[in-house]
Scaffold this active site. Structure first.
Site, mmCIF file in Angstrom:
data_model
loop_
_atom_site.group_PDB
_atom_site.id
_atom_site.type_symbol
_atom_site.label_atom_id
_atom_site.label_comp_id
_atom_site.label_asym_id
_atom_site.label_seq_id
_atom_site.Cartn_x
_atom_site.Cartn_y
_atom_site.Cartn_z
ATOM 1 N N GLU A 231 59.007 37.213 4.685
ATOM 2 C CA GLU A 231 58.735 37.605 3.294
ATOM 3 C C GLU A 231 58.482 39.108 3.337
ATOM 4 O OE1 GLU A 231 58.864 35.719 0.699
ATOM 5 O OE2 GLU A 231 58.851 33.714 1.546
ATOM 6 N N CYS A 265 54.432 43.296 -3.454
ATOM 7 C CA CYS A 265 55.850 43.241 -3.079
ATOM 8 C C CYS A 265 56.702 43.041 -4.333
ATOM 9 C CB CYS A 265 56.090 42.138 -2.066
ATOM 10 S SG CYS A 265 55.379 40.572 -2.529
HETATM 11 P P1 NAP Z 1 53.135 45.709 7.689
HETATM 12 O O1 NAP Z 1 52.696 47.018 8.176
HETATM 13 O O2 NAP Z 1 54.490 45.250 8.048
HETATM 14 O O3 NAP Z 1 52.059 44.667 8.250
HETATM 15 C C1 NAP Z 1 52.185 43.282 8.021
HETATM 16 C C2 NAP Z 1 51.602 42.553 9.222
HETATM 17 O O4 NAP Z 1 52.477 42.731 10.330
HETATM 18 C C3 NAP Z 1 50.242 43.070 9.647
HETATM 19 O O5 NAP Z 1 49.476 41.992 10.114
HETATM 20 C C4 NAP Z 1 50.608 44.008 10.799
HETATM 21 O O6 NAP Z 1 49.555 44.218 11.688
HETATM 22 C C5 NAP Z 1 51.724 43.245 11.448
HETATM 23 N N1 NAP Z 1 52.639 44.042 12.255
HETATM 24 C C6 NAP Z 1 53.232 45.210 11.915
HETATM 25 N N2 NAP Z 1 54.063 45.595 12.906
HETATM 26 C C7 NAP Z 1 53.974 44.640 13.888
HETATM 27 C C8 NAP Z 1 54.586 44.471 15.165
HETATM 28 N N3 NAP Z 1 55.454 45.348 15.651
HETATM 29 N N4 NAP Z 1 54.241 43.388 15.906
HETATM 30 C C9 NAP Z 1 53.355 42.493 15.419
HETATM 31 N N5 NAP Z 1 52.755 42.595 14.215
HETATM 32 C C10 NAP Z 1 53.065 43.663 13.467
HETATM 33 O O7 NAP Z 1 53.037 45.559 6.138
HETATM 34 P P2 NAP Z 1 51.834 45.963 5.201
HETATM 35 O O8 NAP Z 1 51.831 47.430 5.078
HETATM 36 O O9 NAP Z 1 50.588 45.298 5.675
HETATM 37 O O10 NAP Z 1 52.267 45.267 3.833
HETATM 38 C C11 NAP Z 1 53.096 45.882 2.934
HETATM 39 C C12 NAP Z 1 54.506 45.346 3.010
HETATM 40 O O11 NAP Z 1 54.505 43.927 2.914
HETATM 41 C C13 NAP Z 1 55.327 45.838 1.834
HETATM 42 O O12 NAP Z 1 56.621 46.160 2.263
HETATM 43 C C14 NAP Z 1 55.341 44.630 0.911
HETATM 44 O O13 NAP Z 1 56.395 44.613 -0.004
HETATM 45 C C15 NAP Z 1 55.419 43.521 1.904
HETATM 46 N N6 NAP Z 1 54.983 42.249 1.294
HETATM 47 C C16 NAP Z 1 55.883 41.257 1.081
HETATM 48 C C17 NAP Z 1 55.500 40.071 0.460
HETATM 49 C C18 NAP Z 1 56.476 38.951 0.226
HETATM 50 O O14 NAP Z 1 56.036 37.843 -0.004
HETATM 51 N N7 NAP Z 1 57.771 39.177 0.259
HETATM 52 C C19 NAP Z 1 54.173 39.914 0.069
HETATM 53 C C20 NAP Z 1 53.274 40.947 0.301
HETATM 54 C C21 NAP Z 1 53.688 42.102 0.925
HETATM 55 P P3 NAP Z 1 48.729 45.584 11.738
HETATM 56 O O15 NAP Z 1 47.963 45.687 10.471
HETATM 57 O O16 NAP Z 1 47.850 45.402 12.904
HETATM 58 O O17 NAP Z 1 49.721 46.690 11.900
#
Ligand code: NAP
Length: 463
Positions: A231, A265
């Site tokens: 997602e 998102c």
């Molecule tokens: P993010 O940086 O990708 O983080 C999401 C999760 O992934 C966090 O727990 C993060 O941990 C972890 N993570 C990141 N890189 C990783 C890696 N290489 N290995 C393992 N885990 C990793 O996203 P965000 O900034 O928190 O959230 C914003 C994004 O999420 C936006 O693009 C938004 O549109 C999207 N989103 C999508 C939905 C949907 O349902 N489609 C819903 C909500 C949000 P850390 O915090 O420790 O880095």
């Protein structure tokens, strides 16, 4: 990566948490697997009671749960309370529906010689959930309510800036009566996540987050031959046709772009307005955005929350600068936001041409891209000119026609006359760079089950 609570309104680091020790990960995997071996046989009524109990606790303790959201990621307190309520609704939905959604299905075979065939849906095992900070509880509920109801067990890696929310949900499930090990939060490192994915007892991963994180985790899962759902981000179109009720449409546009500090998102990130009413729309929209009041997220008069962190603020400011460097016009709107706290001045981007890379980015904060479309067909073309395909909306007084336009928009969810309905009984998910798989409803609960065929055949049947 370090796990810490930093209040985005005050900038104060309130609490830090050490990364999980490797022995903790080992223990969590062992316990999750052994919990699965009995949990998969628990009756639907046992599982349902626990899900209902989680819903009841959330409703009873709405304010303390909500408070943690506001402290850790700056969400307006009113929105935090709504998120707790929404999470409770999701638990209740599966408490009531899981058994029906997973009922065995008799297959209408062409001939009795094929036997009495049925599909039974069985849990797969231990799953990993990787979740983002923007809806710290709702995102967890969206995966654990269906998957625990199906009989799977779950390890959680939550975003590093919401460690207390993650711990609160682990406690919630314990208090609700979930067996030890069936849902465990880990302050895991990247290498521990990779290790979990490669453990043979782990059967899949659900990630909600950015494209970057999605690409890494999906690749690791694929290499380990594990099922994944993704997602990811979005840049939802908010299409405005000529026959709208402008006042109401503008109200929804301002809300659709700015709720949760613009960090959703499915925020309405691209306003696409037909030429006939573009000038009127932009005037009224700018006036509506200017009425937002940034401030303490606990103050009921505040209508614009800070961003989740200073890092998020730096990131979006840099994106605006790059958009302008490539020819866009950035107009800051409204009274100056407080200098302390992770506030971004609401910004409207216009003249974002097709050769401007920013046109195809996701702005995760109060930044609105406005596009003038020649006509309805052009509006649909602009809406679909995006690497993302998550949600979107069409505003028109002719709802029948709105449905036809909605069919032409290439995303996972389109709403007519609403920016987005996020509910326990509506599915969630996207296409293209917004990811794959669906959450909620029967679609979500069936993502991580074995769709197993059992066929009882007459022993004398022909080959
Ligand atoms: P993010 O940086 O990708 O983080 C999401 C999760 O992934 C966090 O727990 C993060 O941990 C972890 N993570 C990141 N890189 C990783 C890696 N290489 N290995 C393992 N885990 C990793 O996203 P965000 O900034 O928190 O959230 C914003 C994004 O999420 C936006 O693009 C938004 O549109 C999207 N989103 C999508 C939905 C949907 O349902 N489609 C819903 C909500 C949000 P850390 O915090 O420790 O880095």
């Amino acid at each position: 990566m370090s796990y810490a609570t930093t209040n985005p309104y005050t900038g104060e680091v309130l609490k830090t948490f050490p990364n999980a020790a490797d022995s903790e990960v080992t223990e969590a995997l062992d316990k999750a697997h052994s919990a699965f071996l009995s949990w998969r046989n628990a009756s639907f009524s046992t599982r349902s009671k626990i899900m209902q109990s989680a819903a009841d606790i959330l409703r009873r303790e709405l304010e303390p749960y909500a408070k943690l959201l506001t402290i850790e990621m700056g969400k307006l307190f009113s929105e935090a309370k709504a998120e707790v309520q929404l999470s409770a609704n999701i638990f209740e939905y599966y408490a009531r529906k899981a058994e029906v959604l997973l009922a065995p299905e008799k297959l209408p075979v062409a001939s009795p010689l094929e036997g009495e065939a049925e599909l039974v849906l069985e849990p797969l095992g231990v799953l990993l959930a990787v979740e983002p900070w923007n809806f710290p509880y709702y995102q967890i509920a969206r995966i654990i309510a269906p998957q625990l109801s199906a009989g799977n067990t779950i390890l959680l890696k939550h975003a590093s800036n919401v460690p207390q929310c993650a711990a609160a949900f682990e406690k919630l499930m314990r208090d609700a009566g979930l067996p030890d090990g069936a849902f465990k939060n880990l302050y895991a490192t990247r290498s521990q996540i990779e290790r979990i994915l490669n453990d043979p007892r782990v059967q899949g991963v659900a990630l909600t987050g950015s494209e970057e994180a999605g690409a890494v985790i999906a690749a690791e899962a694929a290499k380990a031959l594990k099922k994944s759902t993704m997602e990811l981000g979005g840049a939802d179109a908010f299409v405005v046709l000529a026959d709208v009720d402008l006042e109401k449409t503008v109200k929804w546009a301002v809300f659709g772009r700015h709720w949760n500090g613009g960090q959703v998102c499915v925020s309405s990130k691209r306003m696409i307005v037909v030429d006939e009413i573009y000038d009127q729309f932009i005037d009224r929209y700018s006036a509506g955005v200017a009425e937002l009041r940034a401030g303490d997220p606990f103050d009921p008069k505040t209508t614009l929350a800070p961003l989740s962190s200073k890092g998020a603020l730096d990131d979006i400011r840099s994106k605006i600068e790059q958009a302008v460097a490539h020819g866009a016009t950035a107009t800051e709107v409204g009274p100056k936001v407080p200098a302390t706290g992770a506030f971004l001045q609401p910004t409207i981007l216009t003249n974002v041409a097709e050769d401007n890379p920013a046109r195809y980015w996701e702005f995760f904060g109060p930044v609105s891209m406005l596009f003038r479309a020649k006509d309805e067909e052009d509006a649909v073309r602009i809406a679909n000119d995006s690497p993302y395909g998550l949600g979107g909306s069409v505003f028109t007084s002719n709802t029948q026609h709105g449905k036809e336009v909605a069919r032409k928009i290439s995303t996972g969810m389109v709403f007519v006359n609403h920016p987005t309905m996020v509910k326990a009984d509506l599915p969630f998910g996207g296409v293209r760079r917004s990811g794959y798989g669906r959450e909620l409803l029967g679609l979500g609960i069936r993502e991580f089950v074995n769709h197993k065929l059992i066929d009882v055949v007459d022993i004398n049947a022909a080959f």
